[in-house]
Enzyme design. Structure first.
Site, PDB file in Angstrom:
ATOM      1  N   ARG A 199       0.826  -1.208   0.000  1.00 41.27           N
ATOM      2  CA  ARG A 199       0.000   0.000   0.000  1.00 41.27           C
ATOM      3  C   ARG A 199       0.859   1.256   0.000  1.00 41.27           C
ATOM      4  O   ARG A 199       0.524   2.247  -0.672  1.00 41.27           O
ATOM      5  CB  ARG A 199      -0.960  -0.031   1.193  1.00 41.27           C
ATOM      6  CG  ARG A 199      -2.111  -0.987   0.962  1.00 41.27           C
ATOM      7  CD  ARG A 199      -2.939  -1.275   2.198  1.00 41.27           C
ATOM      8  NE  ARG A 199      -4.072  -2.144   1.841  1.00 41.27           N
ATOM      9  CZ  ARG A 199      -4.858  -2.740   2.716  1.00 41.27           C
ATOM     10  NH1 ARG A 199      -4.659  -2.575   4.011  1.00 41.27           N
ATOM     11  NH2 ARG A 199      -5.857  -3.501   2.300  1.00 41.27           N
ATOM     12  N   HIS A 219      -5.993  -0.564  -6.675  1.00 43.54           N
ATOM     13  CA  HIS A 219      -4.835  -1.350  -6.268  1.00 43.54           C
ATOM     14  C   HIS A 219      -4.751  -1.529  -4.750  1.00 43.54           C
ATOM     15  O   HIS A 219      -4.822  -0.565  -3.996  1.00 43.54           O
ATOM     16  CB  HIS A 219      -3.573  -0.597  -6.717  1.00 43.54           C
ATOM     17  CG  HIS A 219      -2.698  -1.412  -7.603  1.00 43.54           C
ATOM     18  ND1 HIS A 219      -1.580  -0.911  -8.211  1.00 43.54           N
ATOM     19  CD2 HIS A 219      -2.745  -2.701  -7.983  1.00 43.54           C
ATOM     20  CE1 HIS A 219      -0.984  -1.835  -8.936  1.00 43.54           C
ATOM     21  NE2 HIS A 219      -1.680  -2.933  -8.810  1.00 43.54           N
ATOM     22  N   GLU A 220      -4.546  -2.764  -4.281  1.00 39.80           N
ATOM     23  CA  GLU A 220      -4.294  -3.060  -2.869  1.00 39.80           C
ATOM     24  C   GLU A 220      -5.379  -2.510  -1.942  1.00 39.80           C
ATOM     25  O   GLU A 220      -5.103  -2.032  -0.845  1.00 39.80           O
ATOM     26  CB  GLU A 220      -2.925  -2.518  -2.439  1.00 39.80           C
ATOM     27  CG  GLU A 220      -1.778  -2.979  -3.290  1.00 39.80           C
ATOM     28  CD  GLU A 220      -1.662  -4.500  -3.388  1.00 39.80           C
ATOM     29  OE1 GLU A 220      -2.183  -5.188  -2.512  1.00 39.80           O
ATOM     30  OE2 GLU A 220      -1.076  -4.980  -4.377  1.00 39.80           O
ATOM     31  N   GLY A 221      -6.614  -2.610  -2.376  1.00 38.43           N
ATOM     32  CA  GLY A 221      -7.737  -2.180  -1.540  1.00 38.43           C
ATOM     33  C   GLY A 221      -8.316  -0.870  -2.019  1.00 38.43           C
ATOM     34  O   GLY A 221      -7.636   0.156  -2.052  1.00 38.43           O
ATOM     35  N   GLN A 232     -10.213   1.118   2.228  1.00 37.82           N
ATOM     36  CA  GLN A 232      -9.285   1.900   3.040  1.00 37.82           C
ATOM     37  C   GLN A 232     -10.036   2.782   4.034  1.00 37.82           C
ATOM     38  O   GLN A 232      -9.604   2.941   5.188  1.00 37.82           O
ATOM     39  CB  GLN A 232      -8.401   2.776   2.141  1.00 37.82           C
ATOM     40  CG  GLN A 232      -7.591   2.035   1.102  1.00 37.82           C
ATOM     41  CD  GLN A 232      -6.609   1.044   1.683  1.00 37.82           C
ATOM     42  OE1 GLN A 232      -6.095   1.239   2.781  1.00 37.82           O
ATOM     43  NE2 GLN A 232      -6.355  -0.029   0.972  1.00 37.82           N
TER      44      GLN A 232
END
Length: 607
Positions: A313, A457-459, A464
């Site tokens: 992240r 990307h990545e959540g 988040q």
């Protein structure tokens, strides 16, 4: 002003990174060694990455039925990156690393993201290896992690599935013990995996001799049923090609098959794949299923994987910041060289006068200042978070614990804020170019397309935001928010002593108070559905407050520096953020504080 000069200012003047050389782990380093690393990475990025950014965008990965074909430029870029030693930059010297501070590593990698995020560097491979160093057995570290750090092998993370997306509790990939002696395999408890994983970056390629997949899967219970929720999730090492306990290839292909390449809006130079595990395309050792080795204890997979996810992240945030910086630099150059229009006022009414460069128009300056404030602010945020990583690993016990908690709170912001606002910077870069920006004759449209992935990307933003408001600001009785508030208050106190910055200090203090009040109001009913209904506006306000703090702290250092156009520009970007951006938090926090249910309560039929 170059990216390098900005990096140098943030590292040496603002973060005072040279002070880390007083710590035992970094005692062999100096500014000279740090500069040498930055010089090397800047050169490789300039020579091996930047010239081919458009090439890898137009020549997407192709699958010929047996292997994925990438441009030769990608192979050469990977080779240069691996040979630079950056894959093991932060590792111990004893295992071939440079024992660099993570802050320097992050700054050096910024040059590659700026030059061509689409070619990529080693983010997933390094994250994969770092996870194994933290949670793997000694042999797993030696066989898998060290070969990744050397660049001999690459690594991935395999979480999402076509039917589950980001809902990891709903994954269906299963892993069953491989024979009665599965616990006796020296590489770790051996399982057979069956399932499908989606959105796997670098899931198939020929850049390295092997690819090490880290795969989340569920182990069935005694009745053969998958344990529901996240408690049943374990983590497995699944190599593309099987290896022995010495780290040598056995010549056997594991049952990991490429089901297809995803054709993306951006990041086209990096393969993105759907992988099938255990479908029988590559039968191995006379049984069905891909062979995998469990990492850690059963049911601990998600906890282990978060080690890699949180690292990724910060990497995504840095990539977003650098794409914002690339667009800013391109549009700044265009604005200086594009003549169009005449100044407002009597002098501009004379058509005989030559047109002026568009950078002299107030609205173009507004768009450039916005980009500068977003991109440079985001870069500073990422480097600050990287500095917290170093503090967590090498600081005093108290300082390390504070850094850990601060990182927990800041990680959702480090990922989400640059991915939203540096995307906006790329949009403004297109706008500065006018109609030309919408064509492929200029690079800014590619920067926008590449950056659009980073909000996912990545959540995603929503994930988040729920992590921030639903967990991070509440954890340890709100200690993270208290620590952050104390650091912001310290910056406010120093800035109040500088007449030119006092008004900004007051505005930041009021913003911090508003975020704190909104946090309490959001949870006043105790109902998570009430609090999280407006988690994204909360995160946006929280992020803007954090960036205002970062800019004020940076501004304090810039204010003390010698008078120079770079100083003038940096302080102007700070003023822009306080005058144009920070006031936005009022609208965001209003719906949070009132626990507005407009979105949550709307029935789907109303659409």
């Amino acid at each position: 002003m170059s990216l390098r000069s900005t990096v140098d200012f943030l590292l040496y003047d603002w973060l005072r990174i040279e002070s880390l050389t007083q710590r035992e782990r970094f005692a062999e380093h100096s500014r000279e060694t740090f500069d040498a690393v930055l010089d090397t990475c800047e050169r490789i990025a300039r020579e091996k990455y930047a010239p081919f950014n458009r090439l890898v965008d137009t020549q997407e990965p192709q699958f010929d039925g047996e292997k994925v074909i990438l441009p030769q430029a990608t192979h050469e870029a990977w080779r240069a990156y691996a040979e630079s030693g950056m894959l093991s930059a932060a590792q111990d010297v004893e295992i071939g690393g440079m024992q660099l501070p993570y802050t320097v590593e992050a700054a050096a990698n910024a040059f590659f993201a700026r030059a061509s995020v689409s070619i990529g560097a080693g983010m997933l491979t390094v994250g994969n290896a770092n996870l194994l160093m933290a949670h793997g057995s000694e042999l797993q570290k030696k066989v898998f992690a060290l070969n990744e750090f050397s660049g001999r092998w690459a690594g991935t993370m395999c979480l999402s599935e076509p039917q589950a997306g980001s809902s990891l509790s709903d994954i269906a990939t299963r892993a069953v013990p491989d024979g009665a002696d599965f616990e006796g395999d020296p590489l770790g408890p051996r399982y057979r995996l069956k399932g499908h994983k989606m959105w796997i970056s670098a899931g198939e390629h020929e850049l390295t001799e092997n690819i090490i997949h880290l795969v989340l899967a569920k182990i069935p219970d005694e009745d053969g049923r998958l344990i529901p929720g996240v408690k049943g999730i374990s983590l497995f090492i699944v190599p593309k090609k099987l290896v022995d306990a010495e780290g040598q290839l056995t010549g056997e292909r594991n049952d990991v098959a490429l089901a297809g390449l995803n054709h993306k809006c951006g990041w086209r130079g990096t393969t993105n794949t759907l992988l099938n595990f255990g479908e029988g395309r590559y039968p191995v050792r006379g049984a069905a299923g891909a062979i995998g080795y469990r990492v850690g204890a059963p049911g601990e997979g998600l906890r282990c994987m978060f080690h890699m996810m949180n690292e990724a992240r910060i990497g995504v945030g840095m990539a977003a910041a650098m794409l914002g910086m690339a667009g800013f630099e391109a549009s700044l150059d265009y604005a200086r060289n594009r003549p169009q229009g005449r100044p407002i006022g009597p002098a501009g009414k004379d058509p005989a006068q030559p047109p002026i460069p568009i950078i002299r128009h107030a609205d173009v300056k507004r768009m450039l200042l916005a980009q500068k404030s977003y991109a440079e602010g985001a870069l500073a945020l990422e480097l600050y978070c990287a500095r917290l990583v170093d503090e967590q690993h090498t600081g005093t016990p108290e300082a390390a614990n504070d850094a850990r908690v601060l990182l927990e709170v800041l990680t959702p912001i480090a990922k989400s804020w640059p991915s939203e606002w540096c995307l906006e910077a790329n949009s403004l870069a297109i706008q500065v170019h006018g109609g030309y920006g919408y064509t492929r004759d200029f690079p800014v449209e590619q920067y926008w397309r590449d950056n659009r992935l980073n909000m996912i990307h990545e959540g995603t933003h929503g994930i988040q935001a729920m992590d921030l408001l639903g967990r991070k600001v509440l954890m340890e009785n709100g200690r993270g928010l208290q620590l952050l508030g104390a650091r912001i208050a310290e910056t406010v106190q120093r800035a109040q002593q500088v007449p030119e910055l006092a008004a900004h200090a007051q505005a930041l203090a009021q913003a911090l108070q508003a975020v704190g009040a909104a946090t309490q109001a959001a949870w006043a009913s105790g109902d998570p559905a009430d609090a999280l209904a407006n988690a994204v506006p909360y995160m946006q306000a929280f992020g803007h407050t954090v960036l205002a703090w970062i800019w004020l702290d940076v501004g304090l250092v810039a204010h003390r520096s010698a008078d120079h156009p770079v100083r003038t520009g940096r302080l102007a970007a700070m003023r822009y953020f306080f005058h144009y951006e920070l006031p936005k938090i009022g609208a965001w926090l209003q719906v949070v504080s009132h626990r507005d249910r407009t979105c949550a309560d709307l029935p789907e039929e109303a659409f």
